[in-house]
Design a protein around this motif. Structure first.
Motif, PDB file in Angstrom:
ATOM      1  N   ASP A  22       0.846  -1.205   0.000  1.00 18.28           N
ATOM      2  CA  ASP A  22       0.000   0.000   0.000  1.00 18.28           C
ATOM      3  C   ASP A  22       0.878   1.251   0.000  1.00 18.28           C
ATOM      4  O   ASP A  22       0.534   2.263  -0.617  1.00 18.28           O
ATOM      5  CB  ASP A  22      -0.896   0.041   1.242  1.00 18.28           C
ATOM      6  N   LYS A  27      -3.778   2.654  -3.112  1.00 11.60           N
ATOM      7  CA  LYS A  27      -4.911   2.014  -3.799  1.00 11.60           C
ATOM      8  C   LYS A  27      -5.531   2.798  -4.938  1.00 11.60           C
ATOM      9  O   LYS A  27      -6.004   2.202  -5.900  1.00 11.60           O
ATOM     10  CB  LYS A  27      -6.000   1.669  -2.786  1.00 11.60           C
ATOM     11  N   ASP A  45       2.447   8.519  -1.131  1.00  8.03           N
ATOM     12  CA  ASP A  45       2.130   9.199   0.138  1.00  8.03           C
ATOM     13  C   ASP A  45       3.371   9.761   0.829  1.00  8.03           C
ATOM     14  O   ASP A  45       3.274  10.712   1.605  1.00  8.03           O
ATOM     15  CB  ASP A  45       1.423   8.243   1.115  1.00  8.03           C
ATOM     16  N   LEU A  49       3.517  15.870  -0.768  1.00  7.86           N
ATOM     17  CA  LEU A  49       2.858  16.390   0.429  1.00  7.86           C
ATOM     18  C   LEU A  49       1.337  16.409   0.291  1.00  7.86           C
ATOM     19  O   LEU A  49       0.625  16.599   1.269  1.00  7.86           O
ATOM     20  CB  LEU A  49       3.385  17.803   0.736  1.00  7.86           C
ATOM     21  N   ASP A  50       0.844  16.232  -0.932  1.00  9.43           N
ATOM     22  CA  ASP A  50      -0.612  16.216  -1.123  1.00  9.43           C
ATOM     23  C   ASP A  50      -1.082  14.799  -1.441  1.00  9.43           C
ATOM     24  O   ASP A  50      -0.281  13.881  -1.570  1.00  9.43           O
ATOM     25  CB  ASP A  50      -1.007  17.191  -2.244  1.00  9.43           C
ATOM     26  N   GLU A  51      -2.388  14.651  -1.567  1.00  6.60           N
ATOM     27  CA  GLU A  51      -2.956  13.354  -1.887  1.00  6.60           C
ATOM     28  C   GLU A  51      -2.977  13.173  -3.401  1.00  6.60           C
ATOM     29  O   GLU A  51      -3.538  13.995  -4.120  1.00  6.60           O
ATOM     30  CB  GLU A  51      -4.385  13.265  -1.320  1.00  6.60           C
TER      31      GLU A  51
ATOM     32  N   MET B 420     -11.165   2.096  -2.166  1.00  4.06           N
ATOM     33  CA  MET B 420     -11.068   2.310  -3.616  1.00  4.06           C
ATOM     34  C   MET B 420     -12.353   2.914  -4.150  1.00  4.06           C
ATOM     35  O   MET B 420     -12.400   3.387  -5.277  1.00  4.06           O
ATOM     36  CB  MET B 420     -10.774   1.003  -4.350  1.00  4.06           C
ATOM     37  N   PHE B 439      -2.283  -0.226   7.680  1.00  9.91           N
ATOM     38  CA  PHE B 439      -1.164   0.463   7.031  1.00  9.91           C
ATOM     39  C   PHE B 439      -1.465   1.953   6.861  1.00  9.91           C
ATOM     40  O   PHE B 439      -2.622   2.346   6.724  1.00  9.91           O
ATOM     41  CB  PHE B 439      -0.911  -0.114   5.634  1.00  9.91           C
ATOM     42  N   PHE B 445      -6.170   8.749   2.614  1.00 10.09           N
ATOM     43  CA  PHE B 445      -4.921   9.508   2.780  1.00 10.09           C
ATOM     44  C   PHE B 445      -4.862  10.100   4.189  1.00 10.09           C
ATOM     45  O   PHE B 445      -5.734  10.878   4.565  1.00 10.09           O
ATOM     46  CB  PHE B 445      -4.872  10.597   1.716  1.00 10.09           C
TER      47      PHE B 445
END
Lengths: 215, 472
Positions: A22, A27, A45, A49-51, B420, B439, B445
């Motif tokens: 992961d 995902k 990740d 620093l962002d998603e 997802m 995890f 996030f």
């Protein structure tokens, strides 16, 4: 599949135990129906620093300057030095795809998770198991020397450091053979088609409930 | 002469050919397919001009990406709002149609999480080799099957050849003696095992779960345990066949019937380790010692009993271990030494291939019946594992119990276990989750996961913090 004979390259550190798949590729990127293009999202990740979002242009994202892959000294690295149980968790082959797409050909660690280890060989990546104290030594040398490179030779099954230390590693014969030659193992298995058919005939005789039920 | 283990027997009975180089060709009886790890495998078949070796060995179902909100779900694939998810589910439908593989489509009542659907339909049976491009395929080992996850290259390999090239694993017996305390569930047992042997403890092994606790456990409990073998590092976990197994399998849609059942039952009764079988490692836990478990960190081995306090990195000598605990405490936003009961979840998730079966939902409903979720809670999701589980739960009125308690009752799928679809944690949010992985970023996030049993998740939802369900 890409073959792997030998590799000399810059080493990058992934200095934590139990790195899960992961973390290697989150995902949201698994929604892709393609096999390529995962490299910019490797360790997403940790790296940004962002998603991250699938399909975005990563060159405009804020990067985490503390993460080794973002540091100039590790640019162009083709060998990843890691800690125990690397690649644990999900079976997603997107993890080796992302590592390969980013340019890694070899990962060295004291141990690997079983599924990830197997997935590497299917993608021209060589996972090497070395003793924990050897890995400790390599981490020390890596941190002390900018531009630290290792030479990995699959034919000889050896890792050579810049000062000439040589560490041997084990790899099972079938996987070594396939990787050296870059063989398509489906093709190899299909050479045994008669044996598979013979097994099926016997199985159908012994356990008929296993056949013709789902259709 | 020492006897054979269950794993040895399953391996031996599926050996097509032992090669000189130590590898073996192993026959695969059942291949389960979902939308995430299969598109590249089907594409590989197309590019090589290959066809599936044996169509009736395959069964497909979309689960990871499917929406669980009724409105979005009711419109089928075309109504999936996220275009990337929609394309992936559509691609599974297209591939199954093109290659003539049976698929339970998105709104088929038989649809659900692949590892709930397999045993429920009798598509996975004792004595089978079962694989799927998903690490939680170990679940099916509860039936006395050899079941494990594979990568996409191997998905293609199985489709094309019905075989895999394998190396034999070592044998590990995990024996749980005695009895469990009331309120302690299979999830607590497997988390305690992972706490004991570590997240890499089972690497290189096939685990067999045995002992009085496992013998007295329902099939669904055994599935929960085998499901999480992979979190202990073992690709496969399994349980010997007994009356409980046979009673569970009998009458399932794809299970044998009549005279065929008699034959199968006779064969399946042999699926246990011989009395003097050799195990390379044996781990023994006492059932009475196991308390409800809660993970506090970012690896399933970072687990404590409900009355425990978080570790202090200052007391850890090994540098890598100390760094891991420091990093986990920081990521989780928790302080060294704080009690587990002081952790306050923002969301609760009851579902996943680990804990979304009818017994899990009953256990959760028993805790919340007649109560309301804590005001501090942002959301409590209950996501049944399959259409059949949902139907059964509704027939028992469990949906109403959850809704009256202020929880959301959803459509089946993987949902917030791996986020997802649209079900995910916000950054920094804590979640009491019945899933399998804590995890970093797994459930969203920056999300913070605490793995617990369904009863413990339900109790945390009501209390607003973790509590000992034995006192409930």
């Amino acid at each position: 599949m890409k073959s792997f004979v030998a590799e000399r390259g810059v080493v990058a550190p992934m200095d934590r135990a139990n790195v899960d798949t992961d973390l290697i590729i989150p995902k949201q990127f698994l929604k892709s129906i393609r096999r390529s293009g995962f490299g910019p999202h490797l360790f997403d990740d940790l790296r940004y620093l962002d998603e991250g979002q699938p399909g975005q242009d990563c060159s405009k994202r804020p990067v985490n300057p503390d993460f080794p892959l973002n540091q100039p000294r590790y640019q162009g690295a083709s060998i990843l030095l890691a800690r125990e149980n690397f690649g644990c968790g999900s079976s997603r082959e997107h993890a080796p795809w992302a590592l390969e797409d980013h340019g890694f050909r070899c990962i060295i660690a004291p141990s690997f998770a079983d599924i990830f280890y197997n997935n590497c060989f299917k993608n021209g990546i060589l996972p090497i198991v070395l003793d924990e104290h050897v890995v400790d030594t390599l981490f020390r040398e890596l941190y002390a020397n900018e531009g630290y490179e290792l030479t990995v030779d699959l034919e000889e099954q050896q890792v050579t450091t810049p000062n000439g230390d040589i560490y041997s590693f084990e790899v099972d014969e079938f996987r070594r053979h396939c990787l050296l030659k870059g063989l398509d193992d489906i093709g190899l298995t299909l050479e045994d088609a008669d044996a598979i058919r013979a097994y099926e005939l016997g199985s159908r005789e012994r356990s008929p409930w296993l056949f013709d039920v789902i259709r | 002469m020492s006897g054979q283990t269950l794993y040895d027997k399953l391996w031996q009975s599926h050996l097509v050919r032992q090669r000189d180089d130590g590898s073996a060709l192993i026959y695969i009886d059942r291949h389960l397919i979902h939308e995430v790890t299969s598109p590249q495998a089907f594409e590989g078949l197309r590019m090589a001009g290959r066809k599936p070796w044996r169509l009736d060995a395959n069964l497909a179902v979309p689960d990871h990406n499917v929406p669980t909100e009724r409105v979005e779900r009711s419109g089928g694939v075309a109504a999936i709002a996220d275009p990337v998810s929609r394309l992936q589910v559509q691609t599974l439908d297209d591939n199954c149609r093109d290659f003539d593989i049976v698929e339970f489509e998105i709104n088929d009542v038989r649809q659900g999480i692949v590892h709930v659907v397999g045993p429920e339909q009798g598509a996975t049976l004792p004595g089978m080799t079962v694989v799927c491009g998903d690490s939680h395929t170990s679940t099916h080992g509860a039936l006395g099957a050899l079941a494990h996850g594979i990568g996409t290259s191997e998905v293609e390999h199985v489709l094309a050849t019905q075989c895999l090239i394998q190396q034999k694993m070592k044998n590990m017996l995990v024996r749980i003696d005695g009895r469990l305390q009331p309120g302690v569930l299979a999830k607590d047992v497997v988390l305690a095992v992972i706490g004991e042997i570590g997240t890499a403890g089972g690497s290189g092994y096939a685990i067999e779960f045995g002992g009085e606790v496992v013998r007295n456990m329902s099939m669904e409990g055994r599935m929960t345990m085998c499901n999480m073998s992979i979190e202990a590092g073992a690709r496969m976990g399994m349980v010997a066949v007994d009356d409980t197994t046979l009673e569970y399998v009998k009458g399932r849609p794809y299970a044998p019937r009549g005279a065929m059942w008699e034959r199968a039952e006779q064969a399946w009764r042999e699926l246990r380790s011989d009395d003097h079988a050799h195990f390379d490692r044996v781990v023994v836990l006492r059932g009475e010692d196991i308390k409800p478990q809660v993970t506090w960190g970012t690896s399933p081995e970072m687990v404590l009993p409900i009355d425990g306090c978080l570790p202090d990195p200052a007391n850890i000598e090994n540098a890598t271990e100390r760094a891991a605990v420091e990093r986990a405490l920081h990521y989780m936003g928790l302080q060294a030494g704080m009690p587990i009961t002081a952790i306050r979840p923002d969301r609760v998730f009851i579902g996943s291939c680990t804990n979304s079966r009818i017994e899990d939902l009953r256990a959760a409903a028993a805790v919340v019946r007649g109560k309301r979720v804590a005001a501090s809670l942002k959301q409590a999701l209950v996501v049944p594992g399959s259409g059949q589980v949902k139907k059964q739960a509704e027939a028992e009125g469990l949906d109403k119990v959850f809704i009256e308690a202020g929880m959301e009752w959803r459509e089946p799928g993987c949902s917030m276990c791996l986020a997802m679809n649209a079900d995910k944690l916000g950054q920094g949010e804590h979640c009491a989750s019945t899933s399998n992985r804590n995890f970093e970023g797994r459930q969203g996030f920056g999300g913070r996961t605490h793995l617990v049993s369904p009863a413990m998740a339900a109790a945390a939802a009501i209390a607003g913090h973790f509590v000992d369900v034995r006192d409930w």
